[in-house]
Design an enzyme around this catalytic site. Structure first.
Site, PDB file in Angstrom:
ATOM      1  N   GLU A 149       0.905  -1.171  -0.022  1.00 21.46           N
ATOM      2  CA  GLU A 149       0.206  -0.054  -0.058  1.00 21.46           C
ATOM      3  C   GLU A 149       0.889   1.389   0.029  1.00 21.46           C
ATOM      4  O   GLU A 149       2.046   1.028   0.434  1.00 21.46           O
ATOM      5  CB  GLU A 149      -0.860  -0.007   1.259  1.00 21.46           C
ATOM      6  CG  GLU A 149      -1.810   1.156   1.482  1.00 21.46           C
ATOM      7  CD  GLU A 149      -2.971   1.401   0.439  1.00 21.46           C
ATOM      8  OE1 GLU A 149      -2.500   1.483  -0.838  1.00 21.46           O
ATOM      9  OE2 GLU A 149      -3.942   1.330   0.633  1.00 21.46           O
ATOM     10  N   ASP A 150       0.303   2.449  -0.465  1.00 19.83           N
ATOM     11  CA  ASP A 150       1.162   3.682  -0.613  1.00 19.83           C
ATOM     12  C   ASP A 150       1.289   4.365   0.856  1.00 19.83           C
ATOM     13  O   ASP A 150       2.130   4.537   1.334  1.00 19.83           O
ATOM     14  CB  ASP A 150       0.594   4.555  -1.607  1.00 19.83           C
ATOM     15  CG  ASP A 150      -1.035   4.854  -1.560  1.00 19.83           C
ATOM     16  OD1 ASP A 150      -1.714   4.196  -0.777  1.00 19.83           O
ATOM     17  OD2 ASP A 150      -1.452   5.499  -2.226  1.00 19.83           O
ATOM     18  N   ASP A 190      -4.049   6.139   6.245  1.00 15.91           N
ATOM     19  CA  ASP A 190      -4.495   7.321   6.773  1.00 15.91           C
ATOM     20  C   ASP A 190      -5.383   6.963   8.164  1.00 15.91           C
ATOM     21  O   ASP A 190      -4.981   6.658   9.053  1.00 15.91           O
ATOM     22  CB  ASP A 190      -5.058   8.000   5.710  1.00 15.91           C
ATOM     23  CG  ASP A 190      -5.401   9.594   6.147  1.00 15.91           C
ATOM     24  OD1 ASP A 190      -4.913  10.183   7.022  1.00 15.91           O
ATOM     25  OD2 ASP A 190      -6.453  10.014   5.481  1.00 15.91           O
ATOM     26  N   PHE A 221      -0.560  16.724   3.578  1.00 18.22           N
ATOM     27  CA  PHE A 221      -0.817  16.290   2.470  1.00 18.22           C
ATOM     28  C   PHE A 221       0.320  15.844   1.447  1.00 18.22           C
ATOM     29  O   PHE A 221       0.972  16.983   1.032  1.00 18.22           O
ATOM     30  CB  PHE A 221      -2.191  16.905   1.607  1.00 18.22           C
ATOM     31  CG  PHE A 221      -2.712  15.959   0.567  1.00 18.22           C
ATOM     32  CD1 PHE A 221      -3.971  14.978   0.966  1.00 18.22           C
ATOM     33  CD2 PHE A 221      -2.472  15.753  -0.822  1.00 18.22           C
ATOM     34  CE1 PHE A 221      -4.355  14.267  -0.043  1.00 18.22           C
ATOM     35  CE2 PHE A 221      -2.928  14.992  -1.688  1.00 18.22           C
ATOM     36  CZ  PHE A 221      -3.922  14.047  -1.215  1.00 18.22           C
ATOM     37  N   ARG A 258       1.287  12.034  -9.682  1.00 11.90           N
ATOM     38  CA  ARG A 258       1.787  10.697  -9.099  1.00 11.90           C
ATOM     39  C   ARG A 258       3.296  10.496  -9.801  1.00 11.90           C
ATOM     40  O   ARG A 258       4.008   9.514  -9.282  1.00 11.90           O
ATOM     41  CB  ARG A 258       0.921   9.801  -9.939  1.00 11.90           C
ATOM     42  CG  ARG A 258      -0.451   9.698  -9.188  1.00 11.90           C
ATOM     43  CD  ARG A 258      -1.201   8.559  -9.770  1.00 11.90           C
ATOM     44  NE  ARG A 258      -2.577   8.696  -9.791  1.00 11.90           N
ATOM     45  CZ  ARG A 258      -3.127   8.140  -8.622  1.00 11.90           C
ATOM     46  NH1 ARG A 258      -2.534   7.660  -7.459  1.00 11.90           N
ATOM     47  NH2 ARG A 258      -4.632   8.313  -8.498  1.00 11.90           N
TER      48      ARG A 258
END
Ligand code: IMP
Ligand code: MG
Length: 176
Positions: free
Chosen positions: A97-98, A101, A150, A163
């Site tokens: 997973e990136d 959160d 963010f 990206r």
């Protein structure tokens, strides 16, 4: 509003951390085969870099999921946009997973994958925002703990952009 990106983690730091996580993962599987499941689209860059350094027999698959925005905790809370290509019964699954959160996406994804009877499920995330956690998820490998900002780049987007950046930046919004 003007968007501005400042560097948080350089390309070199990313590469060093990804190769060191790959070494830890290699060690923990003791030569067993592993199937990495990339959570689209954000984890693409991380997964392709990570698997190059895994010294294990590796297969990979991809899933695209979106979690519904509400808090009701039924297991029907995940919308599968792209499912696994093949069964995973009896396999060692490594979710790649990136960023975690709230934990909502992973929480429901893990429930879904467990129902497919793999031999094991482990989770590797490049970034973790621990201050934001609402759902309890057990994470096996974390690349970087990051503050509640963010971030974009290396697969992570804002409105599908950024990206392609080879580094991680913090996205700022400046008043014009
Ligand atoms: P969770 O279900 O709240 O853990 O959501 C995690 C997902 O939100 C990630 O897979 C990303 O797609 C997105 N996300 C959370 N924080 C960021 C960020 O800082 N930058 C880009 N995407 C983020
Ligand atoms: Mg994601």
């Amino acid at each position: 509003m003007t968007e501005r990106v400042t560097t948080l983690i350089s390309e070199k730091e990313l590469k060093e951390r990804v190769t060191s996580i790959a070494a830890e993962i290699t060690k923990s599987y003791n030569g067993e085969e592993v199937k990495t499941i990339c959570v689209l689209k954000g984890a693409v860059m991380f997964m392709v870099d990570l698997v190059k350094y895994l010294e294990l027999p590796v297969k990979f698959d991809f899933m695209d999921v979106s979690s519904y925005g509400n808090d009701t905790s039924s297991s029907g809370n995940i919308k599968i946009l792209k499912d696994l290509d093949d069964p995973i019964e009896g396999e060692n699954i490594l979710i790649v997973e990136d960023i975690i959160d709230s934990g909502r996406t992973l929480y429901y994804l893990i429930e879904y994958l467990k129902s497919k009877n793999p031999k094991s499920i482990k989770l590797c995330t490049l970034f973790n925002k621990p201050d934001r956690r609402e759902f309890d998820v057990e994470v096996d490998w974390i690349g970087f703990e990051i503050p509640d900002e963010f971030i974009v780049g290396y697969g992570l987007d804002y409105a599908q952009r950024y990206r392609n950046l080879p580094y991680i930046g913090i996205l700022h919004f400046d008043e014009d």
